[in-house]
Design a protein around this motif. Sequence first.
Motif, PDB file in Angstrom:
ATOM      1  N   ASN A  77      30.951  11.504   6.889  1.00  0.00           N
ATOM      2  CA  ASN A  77      31.013  12.935   6.621  1.00  0.00           C
ATOM      3  C   ASN A  77      30.690  13.285   5.168  1.00  0.00           C
ATOM      4  N   ARG A  78      29.820  12.474   4.588  1.00  0.00           N
ATOM      5  CA  ARG A  78      29.382  12.761   3.221  1.00  0.00           C
ATOM      6  C   ARG A  78      27.903  13.092   3.250  1.00  0.00           C
TER       7      ARG A  78
ATOM      8  N   GLU B  18      21.754  12.596  -7.392  1.00  0.00           N
ATOM      9  CA  GLU B  18      22.680  12.933  -6.317  1.00  0.00           C
ATOM     10  C   GLU B  18      22.745  11.802  -5.287  1.00  0.00           C
ATOM     11  N   GLU B  19      21.594  11.229  -5.046  1.00  0.00           N
ATOM     12  CA  GLU B  19      21.511  10.134  -4.080  1.00  0.00           C
ATOM     13  C   GLU B  19      22.352   8.948  -4.538  1.00  0.00           C
ATOM     14  N   LEU B  20      22.300   8.673  -5.866  1.00  0.00           N
ATOM     15  CA  LEU B  20      23.065   7.548  -6.395  1.00  0.00           C
ATOM     16  C   LEU B  20      24.563   7.842  -6.311  1.00  0.00           C
ATOM     17  N   LEU B  24      27.324   5.578  -4.332  1.00  0.00           N
ATOM     18  CA  LEU B  24      28.579   5.070  -4.884  1.00  0.00           C
ATOM     19  C   LEU B  24      29.755   5.465  -3.994  1.00  0.00           C
ATOM     20  N   ALA B  25      29.706   6.721  -3.507  1.00  0.00           N
ATOM     21  CA  ALA B  25      30.795   7.195  -2.651  1.00  0.00           C
ATOM     22  C   ALA B  25      30.893   6.343  -1.387  1.00  0.00           C
ATOM     23  N   ALA B  45      32.220  -0.758  -6.750  1.00  0.00           N
ATOM     24  CA  ALA B  45      31.023  -0.034  -6.330  1.00  0.00           C
ATOM     25  C   ALA B  45      30.070   0.112  -7.508  1.00  0.00           C
ATOM     26  N   ARG B  46      30.660   0.440  -8.675  1.00  0.00           N
ATOM     27  CA  ARG B  46      29.797   0.637  -9.847  1.00  0.00           C
ATOM     28  C   ARG B  46      29.189  -0.667 -10.339  1.00  0.00           C
ATOM     29  N   VAL B  47      29.966  -1.724 -10.270  1.00  0.00           N
ATOM     30  CA  VAL B  47      29.441  -3.029 -10.678  1.00  0.00           C
ATOM     31  C   VAL B  47      28.271  -3.422  -9.782  1.00  0.00           C
ATOM     32  N   LYS B  48      28.450  -3.191  -8.484  1.00  0.00           N
ATOM     33  CA  LYS B  48      27.400  -3.583  -7.538  1.00  0.00           C
ATOM     34  C   LYS B  48      26.089  -2.835  -7.799  1.00  0.00           C
TER      35      LYS B  48
END
Lengths: 122, 893
Positions: A77-78, B18-20, B24-25, B45-48
Amino acid sequence: MVLKRQPEAGDILQGTLDLLILRTLVMGPAHGHTIAQVIERTSENALEIEEGSLYPALHRLEDRGWLVSEWGLSENNRRAKFYQLTAKGRKELDAASSRWRRMTRAIGLILGDIPGEAKEEA
Amino acid sequence: MSFERFRNRNRKDADLAEELESHLAHSQDMREARGVSPDEAYRQARVKLGNARTVRENVWRYRSIGWIEDVLRDMRFAVRSLGKTPGFTLIALAVIAVGIGVNTAVFSVINTVLLKPLHYPDPQSLVQVQNVGPHGRDGGANVPKLNIWRRQTGVFQDVAAYDFGGAGMNLTGGNQPQQVQAVHVTANYFAVFGAPVALGRTFTQQEDSPHGGDVVVLSYGLWKSHFGGNPQTVGRTIQLDNRPYLVVGVLGQQFVTEKSFGAEQQADLWTPFQFDMNSQDMAHYFTAIARLKPGVTVAQAEAQMKLAADEYRRTYGANSIGPQSSFGVENLQEWMIGSNRKPLLILMTAVGFVLLIGCANVMNLLLARASARKRELATRAALGAGRAQIIRQLLVESVMLSLTGGILGLILGYLGVRALLALSPGDLPRLGENGAAVTLDLHVLAFTFIVSVLTGILCGLIPAIGSARSNLLTAINEGSQRSGLSFRRGKLRSSLVIGEMALALILVIGATLLIRTFSKVAGVDPGFETHNVVSMAMSVSGDRFQKTSGIAQVVRDGTDRLKNLPGVIDAGNGNGLPMVGGFGMTFDIVGRPKGKDPFTGGAGYLSVGGDYFQTLKVPLIRGRYFNEHDDGAAPGVVIINEAFAKQYWPHGDPLKDRMQIGVGAGPVFAEPARQVIGIIGDTHQFSLDQPAPPIMYTPLAQLPDAETALNSRVAPLLWIVRTQSDPHAMVNSITSALRDASGGLPVAHIRTMEEVEGLNMARQRFNMTLLIIFGAAGLLMAAIGVYGVMAYSVQQRTQELGVRMALGAQAANLRNMVIGQGMILALAGVILGVGGAFWLTRFLAGFLFGVKTWDPTTFIATPLLLAIVALLATWIPARRATRVDPMTALRLE
């Protein structure tokens, strides 16, 4: 004076990564994170995608007209950008995978069994 | 290759950002779902992914053309950096703009005169047909020659003849008759030139045969100006010299007859020659051009013309052309450019020198600037800029300077070329009316652009490389005050100054030689008095001037009427004037053996009437002038000038001899022998810088009819009037008196003899003025260069000077030390420049008169001038050196 540009990072792998992305998208539209996960999982984690180079590759493929993209809602849902293979991309995938198979076969033939080589998984 | 890659970069970057974020999310979601704590999931997530910014930068760079991006950035930086030093920027811009401006101006003239192809179709196959003799080539032709040339069909498609319309015609029938430039042509003239026809047609072969009728083709200009562009003009008759001529056609606007074809102006109309092709008339009264067959080279045609000359000699006798003479051809454009190539190339060299001097100055400024910026550059290097990057950035700076200077120079050049043309004597070929043909076309723009870029690179490369070479550590550690003149760079700056001094000296020496030439030429006695004499030309092409009696009557009546005008002292006329030129003719001295030669000699040949000599105040040496009794009924007489008498009667008495004029020149000139009755002073017939030629004069009233007819066709009757006061005020009464005397004929080209003399010297004045301007510009820039180097060196050495003062050096010592150093540079420049000038002035030799190329006065005076200028330029920094306060200087440490 035009100075020669350094080869871009990941140039060597570029063709391979492109091929993997195209192959992944045969199964249907997906966003970047999914693509990375699918490639890693399908290769039984043998190939770890450098996520930093995934997005430049996606954008390059889109510029060439092999992919189209569209913002949509993900399974979580993102908002996410979904990439889809175009007919042109499909054709490229076929050509690239047969090129790849010819090459790996050729390399395999040359390598054969190297005498005295230590087995890898020791 | 798709350009999608380079489009909408900003939008795509925002999209990627925005895609990045989304990636990350999702990555974080996935890790949290596996049971990782939110904080840890965030981190993983950020490290990856790695640095999202780097990813965006990579994509951004992929979407750009690298070097353009870099250069754009360098340009923005250069604008900022140049803006910070407005003084430097303005001076450098001004120097470059002037240098490029003069180059653009001179090049646009060269482009028009030398480089642009002629306006005719396939101009490369048009050739001027020539007589080739031991004294050069000329374009004179007659019918027998034309016949032979036309037979050379192996090399020529066609040969056409035309004259210069020298006499002009009078367009009558309106209120005021108008003198027009009428050119006689053969029927094929238009086809050979490829002239476009706007209306009607050109001449038929019939019309170009004897008694073919009076027909005329009009120029587009005359048709527009005089006939209002009325299409009905074709088919009507117009009055020329009071005879009806049928207008058969109008030529297209594009067709130009070049000025250099000998005419003073563009042709207004064309009439057919109507040659009798059996004519045996050997005098030259027209010229011929030919169109080569496709594939035939000038050299091949020239070889064929040698054979044609042999044929001509066999047909018309061994003396028809000289034993070493032949026929030849020359590319029409080359022939038109003629002797104009060399002065233009000399001018181009001169402005090239000015630009080089300017470059040396700008380079010096850039070197100084680079020293002052040493720390900045070192800091940039420390922050990771490579040598190439620093060089590139400095080069972009200098090229931006030179390109901006180039744009300013283009504007200056555009204005400058108008000034140049206003100065020019107007005898340069191919410039069009008032130089209309000189335009800023693509060639000029390309020239200016290339010169600008080269200037930028030339000025900037050495300082840039020098700066990039500097040692990082010492540069950063040093205070910017002390980072100045390193030994190597000091030497470089000094050699630049020496070089520009040398170039400036060469320019000034050239200018001085031309100034001396001009004053020598101006000091030559022309042999007559120019003051208060006015000359004018009357076209006498009409029917009644085909016989001598008709001319004699106008000559007599006109002279009488003019002399009766109040304020007129004397009046006369002739078919030539001093400083304007005239004709040449062969002659025998009766009774003198001439051995194997066909005639005794050849000399200038003028026919005059009225009080020609008295009007010009040409002194009588012996015998008498002509008078009104020397008419057709009286025995033939001839007057010679001193040069003539000295050459042919070194011991004897000319007044006892008779002369036969026109020996071997054909039946037109057949006449009885003439008694020599007078010897007059020499006049400079062509120009002041050529020696006065031997000339023989005959009365107009005594010419054979056939010769009068030929004269009337090829040359106007020139009138001269001496007045008591300024002749300009009397032009109206003079012209109306002449109109009354001639039955309504107009006059044109009204000029005082002072103006004629001025025109004659215009070429020298032009060359001199331009070299003075360029020399002065060069000298000024060189002075600025010396000043700049010395001022800079004093500033850099403040400390040293302070120490010297503290140790007790006197102000005078310090001043002399600085001046001495400056003068050593000047001296080196002078030695180099004198050497260069010794070698280069030989190219000026043809333009000098009365001075040698190594003229001692010039070679002593100009180096002195340069030394004085250099002294002044070093004086100011030297004074500054004496004002250094030892305490301040030492505290700088």
